[in-house]
Design a protein around this motif. Structure first.
Motif, PDB file in Angstrom:
ATOM      1  N   LEU A   1      -0.314   5.337   5.505  1.00 61.08           N
ATOM      2  CA  LEU A   1      -0.347   5.343   4.050  1.00 61.08           C
ATOM      3  C   LEU A   1       0.026   3.975   3.486  1.00 61.08           C
ATOM      4  CD1 LEU A   1       1.373   8.789   3.381  1.00 61.08           C
ATOM      5  CD2 LEU A   1      -1.060   8.259   3.202  1.00 61.08           C
ATOM      6  N   ARG A   2       1.080   3.398   4.050  1.00 61.28           N
ATOM      7  CA  ARG A   2       1.550   2.105   3.537  1.00 61.28           C
ATOM      8  C   ARG A   2       0.499   1.024   3.702  1.00 61.28           C
ATOM      9  NH1 ARG A   2       6.588   0.418   2.749  1.00 61.28           N
ATOM     10  NH2 ARG A   2       7.442   2.106   4.028  1.00 61.28           N
TER      11      ARG A   2
ATOM     12  N   PHE B   1      -2.729   1.547   1.808  1.00 67.41           N
ATOM     13  CA  PHE B   1      -2.590   1.117   0.417  1.00 67.41           C
ATOM     14  C   PHE B   1      -2.787  -0.395   0.306  1.00 67.41           C
ATOM     15  CE2 PHE B   1      -0.262  -0.384  -3.241  1.00 67.41           C
ATOM     16  CZ  PHE B   1      -0.393   0.596  -4.218  1.00 67.41           C
TER      17      PHE B   1
ATOM     18  N   GLY C   1      -2.681  13.377   3.021  1.00 70.08           N
ATOM     19  CA  GLY C   1      -1.554  12.480   2.831  1.00 70.08           C
ATOM     20  C   GLY C   1      -0.219  13.083   3.189  1.00 70.08           C
TER      21      GLY C   1
ATOM     22  N   PHE D   1      -5.105  10.334  -1.572  1.00 67.61           N
ATOM     23  CA  PHE D   1      -4.506  10.039  -0.276  1.00 67.61           C
ATOM     24  C   PHE D   1      -3.555   8.850  -0.377  1.00 67.61           C
ATOM     25  CE2 PHE D   1      -4.629   7.878   3.905  1.00 67.61           C
ATOM     26  CZ  PHE D   1      -4.164   8.898   4.710  1.00 67.61           C
ATOM     27  N   LEU D   2      -3.978   7.816  -1.116  1.00 71.45           N
ATOM     28  CA  LEU D   2      -3.174   6.607  -1.251  1.00 71.45           C
ATOM     29  C   LEU D   2      -2.280   6.627  -2.485  1.00 71.45           C
ATOM     30  CD1 LEU D   2      -5.842   3.914  -0.273  1.00 71.45           C
ATOM     31  CD2 LEU D   2      -4.069   4.917   1.164  1.00 71.45           C
TER      32      LEU D   2
ATOM     33  N   ARG E   1       5.143   8.165   1.653  1.00 68.19           N
ATOM     34  CA  ARG E   1       4.562   9.496   1.469  1.00 68.19           C
ATOM     35  C   ARG E   1       5.112  10.142   0.206  1.00 68.19           C
ATOM     36  NH1 ARG E   1       5.832  11.228   5.908  1.00 68.19           N
ATOM     37  NH2 ARG E   1       3.917  10.819   7.032  1.00 68.19           N
TER      38      ARG E   1
ATOM     39  N   THR F   1       3.494   8.303  -2.854  1.00 62.17           N
ATOM     40  CA  THR F   1       2.134   8.710  -3.209  1.00 62.17           C
ATOM     41  C   THR F   1       2.127  10.089  -3.858  1.00 62.17           C
ATOM     42  OG1 THR F   1       1.758   9.581  -0.960  1.00 62.17           O
ATOM     43  CG2 THR F   1       1.073   7.312  -1.394  1.00 62.17           C
TER      44      THR F   1
END
Length: 258
Positions: A100-101, A104, A92, A149-150, A45, A48
């Motif tokens: 998120l991880r 991606f 995000g 977001f990513l 987080r 990003t």
């Protein structure tokens, strides 16, 4: 990871910004994920969010160094990219770290398969005259939202679209920088002001790791200016292949730090 190492990695960020239009997102996210691994699930987080600052500065420098003309009059597209960037950044800040991880990683994987399987990227498709570098305005909102977001900027979506519209890699990369700028400017404001579920920590402003971002930028900005003003002559096929290889490497690093 020492500041010296981040400075050296910043040189790579500068190269990817100038040659691929990444703005640094696909290098910054893996690097900051490793740097802030001590935050556990919050590391990605912070990565990003931090990438928004790195991409903003690099995309701005690249755009000012060699401003493209093809986006004149595309204000509606730029506005939608910005709105999407803000929405994606807000989401995000509160999304679980694993989302998120692995989001991606999954996004990179799908993109790589698409670039390899479908014609038009590794070998640019021929298009009707006057339709080169087309980017539909309506795609601005989803591109901006997913990209922020990513933490990947907009180039990983826009460069393939521009390639399939007939653009060469240098032209697609040059256009990707101002598009990335439109996305990450509002996304950075959100990241600095909204901590979300990210815990307070030394060097963090909002969810942004300022020290790491500035270290990367110190190494990247000069490289961006030099390469945008005097771009190297790279065969188009090799340029496109390197783009795919960089995506694979970025996805692998983020997956490995999980």
């Amino acid at each position: 990871m020492s500041v010296l190492v981040l400075l050296l990695l910043g040189l790579g960020v500068g190269v990817t910004t100038a040659l691929f239009g990444f703005g640094g997102g696909f290098v910054t996210v893996p690097v900051i994920t490793v740097v802030d691994a001590g935050l556990g699930g919050d590391a990605v987080r912070v990565a990003t969010a931090t990438s928004a600052l790195v991409m903003l500065v690099n995309a701005l420098v690249a755009t000012l160094a060699a401003p493209p003309r093809a986006l004149r009059g595309r204000w509606a597209l730029l506005v939608l990219l910005g709105v999407g960037g803000a929405l994606g950044a807000v989401a995000g800040r509160f999304a679980p770290g694993p989302v998120l991880r692995w989001g991606f990683v999954a996004y990179v994987g799908v993109t790589v398969v698409d670039l390899l399987a479908r014609p038009g990227f590794l070998r640019p498709a021929r298009t009707v005259a006057g339709r080169r570098q087309a980017l539909p305005t309506g795609l601005g909102l989803p591109i901006g939202a997913v990209a922020s977001f990513l933490g990947v900027g907009g180039s990983v979506m826009t460069v393939p679209l521009l390639r399939r519209a007939g653009a060469s890699m240098p032209v697609a990369a040059a256009l990707a920088n101002p598009l990335t700028l439109a996305i990450v400017a509002p996304a950075l404001c959100v990241s600095l002001l909204v901590r979300g579920s990210t815990p307070a920590g030394a060097g963090l402003v909002g969810a942004v790791d300022i020290v790491a971002a500035l270290s990367l930028l110190a190494g990247s900005t000069v490289v961006v200016v030099l390469l945008r003003r005097r771009p190297p002559r790279v065969p188009d096929a090799l340029h496109a292949g390197a783009y795919v290889a960089l995506l694979v490497a970025a996805g692998a690093v983020v997956a490995a730090t999980g």
